[in-house]
Each structure stands twice: as C-alpha cells, then as structure tokens.
Design an enzyme around this catalytic site. Structure first.
Site, short mmCIF file in Angstrom:
data_model
loop_
_atom_site.label_atom_id
_atom_site.label_comp_id
_atom_site.label_asym_id
_atom_site.label_seq_id
_atom_site.Cartn_x
_atom_site.Cartn_y
_atom_site.Cartn_z
N LYS A 143 117.86 -53.76 42.25
CA LYS A 143 117.30 -54.71 41.27
C LYS A 143 115.82 -54.41 41.06
O LYS A 143 115.33 -54.41 39.94
CB LYS A 143 117.45 -56.15 41.77
CG LYS A 143 118.89 -56.63 41.82
CD LYS A 143 118.94 -58.09 42.22
CE LYS A 143 120.34 -58.50 42.60
NZ LYS A 143 120.41 -59.78 43.28
N HIS B 288 149.83 -41.05 44.82
CA HIS B 288 149.78 -39.87 43.96
C HIS B 288 148.35 -39.43 43.66
O HIS B 288 148.12 -38.58 42.80
CB HIS B 288 150.55 -40.15 42.67
CG HIS B 288 151.98 -40.46 42.94
ND1 HIS B 288 152.99 -39.54 42.82
CD2 HIS B 288 152.57 -41.60 43.40
CE1 HIS B 288 154.14 -40.09 43.16
NE2 HIS B 288 153.91 -41.34 43.53
N GLU C 113 129.44 -56.38 52.16
CA GLU C 113 128.14 -57.07 52.17
C GLU C 113 127.86 -57.74 53.50
O GLU C 113 126.70 -57.95 53.86
CB GLU C 113 128.08 -58.12 51.05
CG GLU C 113 127.67 -57.54 49.72
CD GLU C 113 127.34 -58.59 48.66
OE1 GLU C 113 127.47 -59.80 48.93
OE2 GLU C 113 126.99 -58.19 47.54
#
Ligand code: PA5
Length: 434
Positions: free
Chosen positions: A422, A308, A287
């Site tokens: 949003k 792995h 951010e």
C-alpha cells in the site's frame, strides 16, 4: 467412511504416535494462550465466544434487512476485500452452488465488487446490472481500504443516478466499525443503515458477524442453522482434550509437519462449490501465520480439475508439501452415467454408476497415489455440506489457526506485512499525506 460429525483422519499423515504424544504439552500451552486470552493479539479474540455471545437483536435486523433487499432488488452487490468478502462468497458457493446467480428465483443475485482494482471487471459488472434493481452492501472494517472504497464510490454514484439520492440511501447497507473510518462518517451523513463489526474481531475472523451473515441471509441461507452449527462447534472444540479436540489435533499435526520441512500445505477439495472455502482458508492461514520469516504457505487445488495441471508436481516434484483433503461423505445432488449403445468412449463399465461414486474413487485413488509419492495427507471428513457443517468447519479452521499460530510463535491476529504494497502504491499514485 460413515461419519456423523467432522472427523480428522491422520492415518496417512506420516506422523507417528510418539510425535503426536510428544507434541501434547506444546499444543495445550497454545490452546491455553487462546482460551485464556493471554497470548499476543488477545484483544482480537472476540470471535472465539461469538457463538455464545452474539447479539440476537442484530440477527433479527440482519434478517429484516435481507428481506428488504429481497423485496426491493434482484441484485445485491457486496463490496469488500479479504475477510470482508471471502467468507460470504465461500458460504454462498458452498451452500447454494456455483450457479447460484443463474438459478436463483426467490432471492437476489449476488455479485462481488471491490476485491480488485480492475477497470474492466467493474465496467462489465455495470453492464450485467444495467436493467436490474440493485442494493449495495459495502463492507470494510477500517472503512478506508482502497479497493472497496473505489468500487463503492463508483457504484454509489451509479445507484444515486439511477434512483436519486434519497432512494439510493435506502438501498445502501454499510457494515463497518462502530465509530471509526470514512464509511461510518458517510453513513451518518447519508443515513445509511449500518451493521457493526466488533472491535475485537479481525477481518479474516469476521465471517460470523454481519460481515458474512447479511450477504448469506440475502442469498436465502438459514443463518439460524449457521449459528446452531457454530454453537455446537464452540461446545465441542473448547474442550481442553488433546486426544479428542480436532482443533488441537490439526494444529499439532501442522506443527509437526512444518518442523519436518513441509513448508506448503495444500487444501484439496473434490467439489467446485468448495473452492472459495479454500480461498477463505488461504487468507486465514496466510495472514495469520506468514510473518517473522515463518509459516506454512497455504495453497489450494480443486480436484479432479487440477489433477490435470498440478497433479504432476504433487505426485513427483519437490517433497516439501502436504495435503489436507476435504472429504464430503454425502452429496445431495447426483447424476447417473447412461449406457451407450456404441460405447466408443469405453465408458459402459460405468453405466448405471453415479458421478459422486466415480468422484469418490478419484479421491481414494489420488490420496493413495500421493501418499505413495511421500506426500503426507490429512483427511477432514465432513458428513455433508449444509449450514450447520459449514459453520462447524470454518470455526474449526479458525480455532485451529489461533492454536497453530501460537505454536509457531507468532501473533496470529495482526497483519503488518500487508501495509508495504500500500505504501508503495500510494507513493506511486501521489496520495497526499494527511
Ligand atoms: O484480515 C484482515 O484484517 C484483512 O485482510 C482485511 O480483511 C482486509 O484487508 C479488508 O479490510 P477492511 O475490512 O478494513 O476493508
């Protein structure tokens, strides 16, 4: 390597001494923007001096509230998202281990909610807490974030039904802005005890405010020891010394590697209890730096688990990444590998060895393999994980992030990009405009 402090090892970073020397001026310019508070976003630098200026009275209240929670409940639900939960979760896992909730006796179990919008997650959580005594700590600086607001509405209704409104209001603790937002208004109306997130501290830099400290104290973490680490970190890392200050070294190295087209940084740990430090770190760097079409993409792996799954790519895939490895020098808890009469698994050569010894060899072997595969490795050596070094490590990352963001030429303290999803979500949900 035996170390008594957090030390950064750049030996395998593929950065030359000349490159480091040549980056001195640029690094120190950014360091000054941060410390003199003259850079963009300088109204969000309250966290820098926090180790020196925090409110001792408030800390007393945090400890008293933690004690109250402990006396009155066996579960604390921490409601928050992003910077309003990652730090507390990272602290509890790093300092109390992955099985804190299963092993705790003297302190409440801690569950997190409001960091997603999943109906099944919350429904299952309600099942987990069915017969328990509960307190809530809802954390939101803005007080308007959708995810924690929904979870809080549901859990508040649940707790009011369970205890009645009056008793419920004694079990709800709110951490929010001093004067703005719905949470502040609701707390006034309902009489909830509130803790303040300072105006000049953004979410991802708020772990050492009540945002992180109340859940930590509730889990039995010694917040005085946390503040000791923070104070020492502040003293050490505020020195304007390019060669000695590890924040300058790390920020400078990231800048050099970014300019060499290393666009992905992978934070590596070899301890499952550190995996949420990586989640916290990803928010911090993602951010702060990912804007204006720029920024290193912060990723993380938990080794040896992810050797792995991701090991192949790191060893052999596109060479646009570097690794920053958290190296714990000492580990309190350990087990010895037993001898086996039949030795069918051919492990007797390790009998009598401790697991942490084997883990350290996995680390050494992996670092040298990845370096031979042309992946620059920066090693961050940490003497051991406790309150003191936890605080130092996270503060080191925060300061380095500020310097690094300024070196990149962005404002590290805003996050305009998070609004786009949003807007779309609200319009799809038909949210009325105010
Ligand atoms: O770093 C930030 O400011 C954000 O990521 C916030 O931590 C996150 O969005 C939560 O915000 P709030 O505490 O206002 O609910």
């Amino acid at each position: 390597m035996d170390c008594k402090n957090i030390i950064i090892d750049m030996e395998r970073s593929f950065i030359t001494k000349d490159e480091i020397r040549n980056n001195k001026e640029k690094t120190l310019e950014s360091y000054e923007l941060l410390y003199n508070k003259t850079g963009e976003g300088n109204n969000f630098l309250g966290w820098v001096n926090l180790p020196d200026s925090y409110d001792k009275e408030e800390h007393k209240e945090i400890k008293e509230t933690a004690h109250y929670i402990r006396k009155n409940s066996n579960v604390l639900i921490v409601i928050g998202i992003g910077g309003s939960y990652l730090g507390a979760k990272a602290a509890i896992e790093a300092l109390k281990g992955n099985f804190y909730n299963e092993l705790t006796k003297d302190f409440p179990q801690i569950y997190f909610a409001g960091n997603n919008i999943s109906g099944s997650y919350l429904k299952r959580l309600l099942r987990v807490i069915e017969d328990k005594d509960i307190c809530l700590n809802v954390i939101s600086k803005s007080g308007t974030t959708t995810e924690p607001a929904i979870a809080f509405r549901i859990l508040r209704e649940y707790i009011e039904r369970k205890y009645g409104k009056k008793e419920a209001s004694k079990r709800i603790f709110v951490t929010t802005d001093k004067q703005n937002g719905a949470l502040k208004k609701l707390s006034e109306k309902k009489g909830y005890k509130t803790f303040i997130i300072p105006d000049n501290v953004g979410g991802r830099f708020s772990i050492f405010t009540p945002v992180g400290l109340l859940p930590m104290a509730a889990a039995g973490i010694d917040i005085d020891a946390v503040m000791n680490g923070l104070r020492d970190a502040y003293k050490e890392y505020s020195k304007k010394d390019y060669e000695e200050n590890i924040c300058c070294q790390y920020a400078s190295a990231r800048d050099i590697l970014y300019r060499k087209n290393k666009g992905i940084e992978i934070l590596v740990n070899y301890e499952p209890s550190l995996s949420f430090i990586s989640e916290w770190w990803k928010q911090l760097y993602g951010e702060s730096e990912g804007k204006d079409g720029k920024g290193i993409f912060p990723a993380s792996v938990n080794f040896s688990t992810d050797l792995h799954s991701m090991g192949q790519y790191i060893q052999d895939g596109r060479r646009h990444l570097f690794e920053t490895v958290l190296v714990l020098q000492e580990n309190e808890e350990d087990l010895v590998i037993p001898e086996d009469k039949y030795d069918l698994d051919k492990l007797n050569y390790l009998a009598g060895r401790k697991l942490n010894y084997v883990n350290s060899k996995a680390l050494e072997g992996t670092v040298s393999a990845h370096v031979s595969g042309n992946v620059p490795n920066i090693l961050i050596n940490i003497p051991r994980m406790n309150e003191y070094y936890f605080a130092k490590l996270l503060y080191f990352f925060m300061l380095s992030c500020g310097i690094s963001g300024y070196m990149l030429g962005v404002n590290p303290f805003n996050q305009p990009g998070v609004e786009t999803y949003k807007k779309n979500m609200f319009s799809l949900l038909g949210k009325p405009s105010i």
